[in-house]
Scaffold this motif. Structure first.
Motif, mmCIF file in Angstrom:
data_model
loop_
_atom_site.group_PDB
_atom_site.id
_atom_site.type_symbol
_atom_site.label_atom_id
_atom_site.label_comp_id
_atom_site.label_asym_id
_atom_site.label_seq_id
_atom_site.Cartn_x
_atom_site.Cartn_y
_atom_site.Cartn_z
ATOM 1 N N VAL A 204 -0.659 27.640 -5.212
ATOM 2 C CA VAL A 204 0.357 26.789 -4.598
ATOM 3 C C VAL A 204 0.297 25.453 -5.194
ATOM 4 C CG1 VAL A 204 0.904 25.212 -2.561
ATOM 5 C CG2 VAL A 204 0.358 27.703 -2.368
ATOM 6 N N TYR A 205 -0.888 24.632 -5.597
ATOM 7 C CA TYR A 205 -0.877 23.695 -6.242
ATOM 8 C C TYR A 205 -0.477 23.659 -7.687
ATOM 9 C CZ TYR A 205 -2.533 19.084 -7.666
ATOM 10 O OH TYR A 205 -2.723 17.852 -8.163
ATOM 11 N N ASP A 206 -0.696 24.957 -8.234
ATOM 12 C CA ASP A 206 -0.471 25.147 -9.810
ATOM 13 C C ASP A 206 0.904 25.083 -9.920
ATOM 14 O OD1 ASP A 206 -0.817 25.471 -12.428
ATOM 15 O OD2 ASP A 206 -1.203 27.646 -12.145
ATOM 16 N N ARG A 207 1.932 25.486 -8.897
ATOM 17 C CA ARG A 207 3.203 25.525 -9.269
ATOM 18 C C ARG A 207 4.084 24.194 -9.045
ATOM 19 N NH1 ARG A 207 2.646 30.280 -5.529
ATOM 20 N NH2 ARG A 207 2.512 32.227 -6.534
ATOM 21 N N SER A 208 3.341 23.314 -8.319
ATOM 22 C CA SER A 208 3.971 21.913 -7.887
ATOM 23 C C SER A 208 3.342 20.783 -8.190
ATOM 24 C CB SER A 208 4.642 22.038 -6.615
ATOM 25 O OG SER A 208 3.891 22.046 -5.527
ATOM 26 N N GLN A 209 2.067 20.915 -8.413
ATOM 27 C CA GLN A 209 0.928 20.046 -8.431
ATOM 28 C C GLN A 209 0.852 18.897 -7.159
ATOM 29 O OE1 GLN A 209 -0.639 19.516 -11.759
ATOM 30 N NE2 GLN A 209 0.192 21.664 -11.548
ATOM 31 N N ARG A 210 0.926 19.762 -6.132
ATOM 32 C CA ARG A 210 0.983 19.067 -4.858
ATOM 33 C C ARG A 210 0.678 20.174 -3.778
ATOM 34 N NH1 ARG A 210 6.087 18.748 -2.229
ATOM 35 N NH2 ARG A 210 5.450 16.933 -1.052
ATOM 36 N N PHE A 211 0.528 19.642 -2.780
ATOM 37 C CA PHE A 211 0.619 20.463 -1.571
ATOM 38 C C PHE A 211 1.778 20.423 -0.864
ATOM 39 C CE2 PHE A 211 -4.086 20.609 -2.302
ATOM 40 C CZ PHE A 211 -4.285 21.847 -2.877
ATOM 41 N N PRO A 212 2.431 21.183 -0.069
ATOM 42 C CA PRO A 212 3.727 20.645 0.649
ATOM 43 C C PRO A 212 3.544 20.095 1.799
ATOM 44 C CG PRO A 212 3.064 23.180 1.158
ATOM 45 C CD PRO A 212 2.038 22.641 -0.116
ATOM 46 N N ASP A 213 4.428 19.289 2.089
ATOM 47 C CA ASP A 213 4.578 18.297 3.220
ATOM 48 C C ASP A 213 4.430 19.023 4.472
ATOM 49 O OD1 ASP A 213 4.259 15.882 1.855
ATOM 50 O OD2 ASP A 213 6.518 15.721 1.565
ATOM 51 N N ASN A 214 5.583 20.249 4.497
ATOM 52 C CA ASN A 214 5.415 21.363 5.453
ATOM 53 C C ASN A 214 4.256 22.296 5.528
ATOM 54 O OD1 ASN A 214 6.090 23.159 7.354
ATOM 55 N ND2 ASN A 214 8.201 23.299 6.627
ATOM 56 N N ARG A 215 3.095 21.854 6.220
ATOM 57 C CA ARG A 215 2.042 22.627 6.226
ATOM 58 C C ARG A 215 2.289 23.787 6.894
ATOM 59 N NH1 ARG A 215 0.051 17.434 6.963
ATOM 60 N NH2 ARG A 215 -0.714 17.851 9.082
ATOM 61 N N SER A 216 3.211 24.046 7.823
ATOM 62 C CA SER A 216 3.465 25.103 8.755
ATOM 63 C C SER A 216 3.781 26.222 7.766
ATOM 64 C CB SER A 216 4.675 24.866 9.732
ATOM 65 O OG SER A 216 4.473 23.689 10.531
ATOM 66 N N ARG A 217 4.733 26.131 6.659
ATOM 67 C CA ARG A 217 4.686 27.205 5.697
ATOM 68 C C ARG A 217 3.616 27.668 4.963
ATOM 69 N NH1 ARG A 217 10.586 25.158 3.206
ATOM 70 N NH2 ARG A 217 11.946 25.509 4.964
ATOM 71 N N LEU A 218 2.648 26.491 4.585
ATOM 72 C CA LEU A 218 1.725 26.845 3.918
ATOM 73 C C LEU A 218 0.457 27.970 4.819
ATOM 74 C CD1 LEU A 218 0.024 25.808 1.370
ATOM 75 C CD2 LEU A 218 -1.267 24.332 2.842
ATOM 76 N N TYR A 219 0.368 27.422 6.071
ATOM 77 C CA TYR A 219 -0.539 28.264 6.761
ATOM 78 C C TYR A 219 0.120 29.704 7.094
ATOM 79 C CZ TYR A 219 -2.394 23.496 7.402
ATOM 80 O OH TYR A 219 -3.066 22.402 7.198
ATOM 81 N N LYS A 220 1.671 29.476 7.374
ATOM 82 C CA LYS A 220 2.208 31.032 7.703
ATOM 83 C C LYS A 220 1.738 31.948 6.485
ATOM 84 C CE LYS A 220 6.532 33.070 8.833
ATOM 85 N NZ LYS A 220 6.251 33.515 9.912
ATOM 86 N N ARG A 221 2.058 31.545 5.108
ATOM 87 C CA ARG A 221 1.616 32.383 3.974
ATOM 88 C C ARG A 221 0.169 32.588 3.966
ATOM 89 N NH1 ARG A 221 1.771 35.739 0.914
ATOM 90 N NH2 ARG A 221 2.140 35.905 -1.085
ATOM 91 N N ALA A 222 -0.628 31.923 4.460
ATOM 92 C CA ALA A 222 -2.104 32.195 4.557
ATOM 93 C C ALA A 222 -2.240 33.321 5.511
ATOM 94 C CB ALA A 222 -2.883 30.916 4.750
ATOM 95 N N LEU A 223 -1.775 33.167 6.621
ATOM 96 C CA LEU A 223 -1.892 34.009 7.520
ATOM 97 C C LEU A 223 -1.203 35.545 7.300
ATOM 98 C CD1 LEU A 223 -2.500 34.751 10.639
ATOM 99 C CD2 LEU A 223 -0.131 34.405 11.172
ATOM 100 N N ARG A 224 -0.100 35.607 6.481
ATOM 101 C CA ARG A 224 0.647 36.774 5.800
ATOM 102 C C ARG A 224 -0.337 37.250 5.006
ATOM 103 N NH1 ARG A 224 5.683 38.859 7.187
ATOM 104 N NH2 ARG A 224 6.086 37.921 9.601
ATOM 105 N N ILE A 225 -1.175 36.577 3.985
ATOM 106 C CA ILE A 225 -2.081 37.128 3.282
ATOM 107 C C ILE A 225 -3.290 37.944 3.901
ATOM 108 C CG2 ILE A 225 -3.741 36.380 1.509
ATOM 109 C CD1 ILE A 225 -2.150 34.103 1.007
ATOM 110 N N LEU A 226 -3.659 37.427 4.993
ATOM 111 C CA LEU A 226 -4.706 38.252 5.808
ATOM 112 C C LEU A 226 -4.110 39.317 6.513
ATOM 113 C CD1 LEU A 226 -6.794 35.136 7.218
ATOM 114 C CD2 LEU A 226 -7.268 36.445 5.214
ATOM 115 N N LEU A 227 -3.038 39.187 7.127
ATOM 116 C CA LEU A 227 -2.307 40.393 7.525
ATOM 117 C C LEU A 227 -1.799 41.409 6.956
ATOM 118 C CD1 LEU A 227 0.135 38.321 10.151
ATOM 119 C CD2 LEU A 227 -2.013 39.662 10.856
ATOM 120 N N GLU A 228 -1.391 41.176 5.824
ATOM 121 C CA GLU A 228 -0.665 42.294 5.029
ATOM 122 C C GLU A 228 -0.941 42.404 3.418
ATOM 123 O OE1 GLU A 228 3.719 40.360 4.655
ATOM 124 O OE2 GLU A 228 3.463 42.134 5.621
ATOM 125 N N GLU A 229 -0.784 41.321 2.934
ATOM 126 C CA GLU A 229 -0.949 41.361 1.571
ATOM 127 C C GLU A 229 -2.174 41.804 0.852
ATOM 128 O OE1 GLU A 229 0.644 38.693 -2.258
ATOM 129 O OE2 GLU A 229 1.464 38.432 -0.345
#
Length: 698
Positions: free
Chosen positions: A320-345
């Motif tokens: 995530v950081y590599d793409r934009s040199q920052r972490f997104p202000d909308n942390r909800s999307r960040l955590y949703k992606r992390a959850l989906r990684i554990l759920l399926e990917e």
């Protein structure tokens, strides 16, 4: 520790010499042709290990990266730390006494041991850990270091043995011939007479057998696989063995093996991993790794940093950081992606055979189930759950859904979620929790949005710091034109309820009038907050708030959230010093004069008065009464200049608490503004204009 690309040729030659000596009939001939066969085969074996086991490509990475480039040394917990057999109540108490957000591995920092050291010590080792904890990567790294022993004296692994890595998910047949599978590994690389070679190598104890992923063995064949491995180990006990399994799936059966649990990454490991990840020449020149680490350390990213203790999710954060040199202000999307990684990917990348239990239980439905469990626990201030409690909640959820197959079993669903995804984890005997508090907070926020309950939480829990992260996530999940607008308006209304006391209203009114129209560059709202902060400092200096400083601390938090003004920080630091050092009163006056926060305060006159008083500062021989009187005089000059009375800042305990709550909610509003998906500029401008002003009468 070097990568294979740096030593493939010399390692292959060293391996060839050892391999050549394994077969007596070959070694006896010592022919040039035979040596060449082993040399070519060893070279191919090293290259094959490099290509199959030393490249990482996960989570949609565009290009693979070398394992040696990013590998970070793992640490193991003592075997009695794998599952702490305490009550759920004891774990709850332990967590709440801890200053860490995370659950596991914190209490035993002094007992952690280097993974490679344990591998050197134990001939038979079972590595346990959750999904994405780095078990497979560790086995591959040990194999890499074992190859290095054939040429390099500084190899971390101390036993010169040929590593053979077998993925246990391949063990599907009823009859499993491990010797034949190992021979196939060597035969595919061109080793002469691979079956005989393996038989002699096993007999001579020349092999390091790496058995990866016991949890990935089909359930129907698990007992057979365990028995087959045990029998194989017993027959070839001169060799060394390292196996891996998810903690939740491990049911014992390996009597010779020492069980060790992988510890969460600590801060040193996280920083090392990040710097390893960003180790390209351009990244080193830009200091990308150090910047990423520093940003992750910021208070606003403390929940994201919690995810970094798991190597898989730390990899995700680096991507995530590599793409934009920052972490997104909308942390909800960040955590949703992390959850989906554990759920399926992650499950898909690991090629795990999904249990039949998942038929009819979609990812979306499972997210709803998990959010309901998360919210129930959070609402009841409960972070740990019994198996019975979870099972019953799963059963109730399944029964309430028309299209869920009636054959789904609550116990099996819980087990599948724990083993395959690691979202719910057994921390102790019959004591479960979410793998990360961050995920429970995110799922709780999702539940509030899905069920329109966030307003109720604001009403009941807005000043409870335990709910802070949940409320910060809600604006990032609210969609539509009115979602975040309504959320902010409810927050504002709740904040205004804190200003019911006439004295608080008078103090707020004073700050508004005193700063209105002043020439300073700070925002009007920041000027008002600064004025209140100065008034509270004077109250402390007057000993009117001897036991209560939370109101001042939260006022300063709000001031920094609004402007992050360095000049203001310095001024308020001086103001705090005023309560301790009389000589700083002049510095304070000069600084506030420069800031131009107040419109009608005659700072030149105040500064001249304070200058005249400096020669009269009591020395060390002065009496306590003399010192106190001098202090009182300075403070009275300050109050007079600000057109304040001592009575105006003499707050009761209840009033001070109400003011602290007010500032806390206002600061929360500022942070929520930053995380909202869609917020009207007009709505926010109106809210900001009303912060630290007297609320309109209902």
């Amino acid at each position: 520790m070097g990568g294979l690309e740096l030593f493939a040729e010399p390692v292959a030659e060293g391996l060839a010499n050892v391999a050549f000596s394994v077969l007596p009939k070959m070694a006896g001939k010592a022919t040039t042709e035979a040596k060449k066969l082993f040399s070519n085969a060893s070279r191919k074996y090293v290259e094959t290990y490099k290509k199959r086991h030393c490249l990482l490509k996960v989570l949609g990475m565009r290009e693979p990266i070398a394992l040696a480039q990013v590998y970070t040394g793992v640490k193991f917990l003592d075997d009695n730390d794998i599952l702490k057999f305490e009550s759920a109540e004891a774990l709850e108490q332990l967590y709440r006494q801890s200053r860490f957000r995370g659950y596991a591995g914190r209490r035993s920092d002094g007992q952690k041991r280097s993974g490679i050291e344990v591998a050197n010590e134990k001939q038979y080792l079972m590595v346990l850990g959750g999904p994405g904890a780095g078990k497979s990567t560790f086995l591959r790294k040990v194999g890499l270091e074992a190859l290095r022993t054939f040429h390099y004296e500084d190899a971390a692994y101390r036993h010169r043995q040929i590593p053979v890595l077998l993925e246990l998910k391949r063990f599907e047949a009823d009859q499993i011939d491990i010797t034949a599978l190992i021979a196939e590994e060597f035969g595919n690389c061109g080793f002469p007479e691979p079956s005989d070679f393996v038989q002699h190598a096993l007999r001579q104890g020349k092999l390091l057998i790496l058995l990866d992923g016991l949890d990935e063995v089909p359930t129907a064949n698990l007992d057979n696989v365990i028995h087959t491995i045990q029998d194989f180990v017993d027959r070839h006990d001169q060799n060394r063995f390292i196996a891996s399994c998810r903690t939740a799936a491990y049911r014992g059966g390996f009597t010779r093996f020492s069980d060790v649990g992988m510890a969460d990454f600590d801060d040193d490991q996280i920083e090392q991993f990040i710097n390893n990840w960003f180790s390209s020449e351009p990244d080193i020149e830009r200091g990308t790794g150090q910047k990423c680490w520093e940003i992750l350390q910021e208070d606003k990213n403390k929940a994201a940093k919690e995810l970094a203790h798991t190597p898989l999710l730390l990899t995700f954060l680096c991507l995530v950081y590599d793409r934009s040199q920052r972490f997104p202000d909308n942390r909800s999307r960040l955590y949703k992606r992390a959850l989906r990684i554990l759920l399926e990917e992650w499950a898909a990348e690991k090629r795990i055979n999904r249990d039949e239990i998942y038929e009819g239980l979609s990812i979306e439905l499972e997210e709803e189930l998990l959010s309901e469990i998360a919210h129930t626990g959070f609402d009841e201030d409960q972070l740990f759950f019994s198996q019975r409690q979870l099972t019953q909640q799963i059963k109730d959820f399944l029964a309430s859904n028309l299209n869920v197959p009636k054959s789904l079993n609550g116990e099996k669903v819980l087990h599948a979620i724990e083993v395959q995804q690691g979202i719910l984890v057994e921390r102790a005997e019959d004591a479960y929790s979410f793998s990360h508090l961050t995920l429970q907070e995110y799922l709780t926020a999702q539940y509030l949005v899905d069920n329109a309950q966030w307003e109720q939480v604001i009403t009941q829990y807005v000043t409870d710091n335990r709910w802070r992260e949940v409320l910060l996530l809600v604006p990032g999940l609210l969609t539509g034109k009115q979602g975040a607008n309504a959320f902010m308006e409810v927050l504002e209304k709740r904040s205004q309820q804190c200003l019911q006391s006439p004295k608080l209203r008078q103090l707020v009114h004073w700050a508004d009038v005193a700063t209105a129209g002043s020439s300073g560059k700070l925002k009007p709202v920041t000027k008002r907050v600064s004025a209140i902060s100065l008034a509270l400092v004077l109250a402390r200096a007057l000993n009117l708030a001897r036991t209560f400083a939370l109101d001042l601390a939260r006022a300063l938090d709000l001031a920094r959230a609004l402007d992050l003004a360095l000049d203001l920080d310095l001024a308020l630091d001086l103001a705090l010093a005023l309560a301790r050092a009389r000589a700083r009163a002049l510095d304070l006056a000069q600084r506030f004069s420069q800031l131009n926060i107040f419109k009608f305060v005659n700072f030149p006159e105040l500064i001249n008065t304070l200058k005249e008083l400096r020669p009269n500062i009591p020395d060390s021989e002065a009496s306590s009464q003399q010192k106190q009187q001098f202090r009182q005089n300075i403070l009275e000059y300050w109050l007079s200049a600000l057109n304040l009375s001592a009575e105006a800042v003499d707050l009761s305990q209840d009033e001070a608490q109400a003011l602290a709550d007010y500032f806390y909610i206002c600061e929360l509003m500022v942070r929520c503004k930053e995380t909202a998906v869609r917020l009207s500029p007009e709505v926010w401008a109106g809210i900001e204009s009303r912060v630290v002003t007297v609320p309109e009468s209902d």
